[in-house]
Enzyme design. Sequence first.
Site, PDB file in Angstrom:
ATOM      1  N   ARG A   1       0.820  -1.217   0.000  1.00  0.00           N
ATOM      2  CA  ARG A   1       0.000   0.000   0.000  1.00  0.00           C
ATOM      3  C   ARG A   1       0.853   1.266   0.000  1.00  0.00           C
ATOM      4  O   ARG A   1       0.456   2.279  -0.574  1.00  0.00           O
ATOM      5  CB  ARG A   1      -0.972  -0.007   1.181  1.00  0.00           C
ATOM      6  CG  ARG A   1      -2.196  -0.869   0.910  1.00  0.00           C
ATOM      7  CD  ARG A   1      -3.200  -0.769   2.042  1.00  0.00           C
ATOM      8  NE  ARG A   1      -4.434  -1.472   1.710  1.00  0.00           N
ATOM      9  CZ  ARG A   1      -5.402  -1.741   2.583  1.00  0.00           C
ATOM     10  NH1 ARG A   1      -5.259  -1.374   3.858  1.00  0.00           N
ATOM     11  NH2 ARG A   1      -6.497  -2.363   2.209  1.00  0.00           N
TER      12      ARG A   1
ATOM     13  N   LYS B   1     -17.622 -18.595   3.819  1.00  0.00           N
ATOM     14  CA  LYS B   1     -19.040 -18.495   4.152  1.00  0.00           C
ATOM     15  C   LYS B   1     -19.884 -17.744   3.143  1.00  0.00           C
ATOM     16  O   LYS B   1     -19.522 -16.650   2.711  1.00  0.00           O
ATOM     17  CB  LYS B   1     -19.191 -17.822   5.517  1.00  0.00           C
ATOM     18  CG  LYS B   1     -18.687 -18.684   6.640  1.00  0.00           C
ATOM     19  CD  LYS B   1     -18.920 -17.989   7.950  1.00  0.00           C
ATOM     20  CE  LYS B   1     -18.677 -18.943   9.113  1.00  0.00           C
ATOM     21  NZ  LYS B   1     -18.846 -18.238  10.383  1.00  0.00           N
TER      22      LYS B   1
ATOM     23  N   GLY C   1      -8.538  -9.126   0.843  1.00  0.00           N
ATOM     24  CA  GLY C   1      -7.376  -9.557   1.620  1.00  0.00           C
ATOM     25  C   GLY C   1      -6.861 -10.951   1.304  1.00  0.00           C
ATOM     26  O   GLY C   1      -5.738 -11.126   0.817  1.00  0.00           O
TER      27      GLY C   1
ATOM     28  N   GLY D   1     -12.122  -4.551   2.119  1.00  0.00           N
ATOM     29  CA  GLY D   1     -13.552  -4.300   2.332  1.00  0.00           C
ATOM     30  C   GLY D   1     -14.180  -3.465   1.220  1.00  0.00           C
ATOM     31  O   GLY D   1     -15.313  -3.735   0.802  1.00  0.00           O
TER      32      GLY D   1
HETATM   33  C1  3PG Z   1      -8.732  -1.718   4.947  1.00  0.00           C
HETATM   34  O1  3PG Z   1      -7.672  -2.146   5.377  1.00  0.00           O
HETATM   35  O2  3PG Z   1      -9.599  -2.441   4.429  1.00  0.00           O
HETATM   36  C2  3PG Z   1      -8.961  -0.237   4.990  1.00  0.00           C
HETATM   37  O3  3PG Z   1      -7.834   0.408   5.450  1.00  0.00           O
HETATM   38  C3  3PG Z   1     -10.165   0.105   5.841  1.00  0.00           C
HETATM   39  O4  3PG Z   1      -9.950  -0.222   7.179  1.00  0.00           O
HETATM   40  P1  3PG Z   1     -11.205  -0.409   8.137  1.00  0.00           P
HETATM   41  O5  3PG Z   1     -11.854  -1.704   7.727  1.00  0.00           O
HETATM   42  O6  3PG Z   1     -10.658  -0.469   9.546  1.00  0.00           O
HETATM   43  O7  3PG Z   1     -12.133   0.753   7.932  1.00  0.00           O
HETATM   44 MG    MG Z   2     -11.019  -3.794   6.518  1.00  0.00          MG
END
Ligand code: 3PG
Ligand code: MG
Length: 397
Positions: free
Chosen positions: A37, A198, A355, A378
Amino acid sequence: MPQFRTLDDLQLSAKRVLVRCDLNVPMKDGKVTDATRIERSAATLKEIAAKGGRVIILSHFGRPKGKRAAEFSLQPLVEPLAKALGKSVAFAEDCIGKPAEDVVATLKDGEVTLLENLRFHDAEEANDKAFAAALAKLGDIYVNDAFSCAHRAHASTEGLAHLLPAAAGRLMQEELDHLGAALEKPQRPVTALVGGAKVSTKLDLLGNLVTKVDRLVIGGGMANTFLFAQGIEVGKSLAERDLADTAREILAKAKAANCTIVLPVDAVVAGEFKAGAANKVVDVKAVPADQMILDVGPKSIAAINKHLDESKTLVWNGPLGAFETAPFDQGTVAVAKHAAALSKAKKLLSVAGGGDTVAALAHAGAEDDFSYISTAGGAFLEWLEGKELPGVTALKS
Ligand code: 3PG
Ligand code: MG
């Protein structure tokens, strides 16, 4: 190209430029363990500095929930950032108020500073107006380069965009371009490959994808739920049996939308889930009662690869099997390698994110040949769900 400003539209020289980055990187014992990142943020930061802008980096790190805590400090990011940018980076102990104002006041054209974790203030996540105004006071221009935070309507990702002239950074632009090419105006056929444990965590995602893609490959633990919903006994496999109705609804929705659902036809099963466990390949209709599905089998791999051969676009999220535990990584590895080879040969546009997915592709040695790998976790999922991303919307208004 979406309808917002980019660095091309800004006069940056001698301007104080607030750049929202996502420096929420994996860290262990105060050391960054994956600098992806940081490296992917560098282009925007370097360009602004090269154009004579004064770069003020905003980011969150972790989830400190509004409290200052040493373990969530951004200070350990100063050095890796300086390395990525090839210049020194100043640091302010707070992201608003006197500590931030003092550091910003000494910043010269082309210089860079990082401000302390935004989430030390709960006003950040609350998208508090006064907090956004305190941030806005530090800059003349706002650049959002944090696509991976765009699903959050926080002060630094949403509120601030309304207070200063706003533009997308290069990484934000790149993410939106590639993701748009994969789902908004894709070359068809489009295949989505969705795996993971899931169904319950990806209901909205599956529901949206069946209306957008031509083929949907379902793997991982969630495939077991779909097999079970079709009356197939899956033994001791992980499956959300209470979601059988929901799975059948998704299958019906796919049928109505002319989306072909591709489920495993064979599986690698074992009596227990541990590395190197004794295992065998069985037809999915013949999973022994005391065994569990831990990966897709060779016939499934061949079938999925054939779908990829016939596709022009691939969107990938989630592993096909329990890829962290050998030998149950074979399905994910084989399909990832195939997708990578097709992408390298320019026969397939492949976009992946989330991820686990990036870790799985890296494990397969496939990440360099994928057409695009998103930095988002996310936010990538919410994008796949078809949800509006507040951080992106705010840039457009
Ligand atoms: C992530 O790592 O997905 C982003 O930095 C967002 O982080 P968060 O889910 O804690 O808002
Ligand atoms: Mg996250």
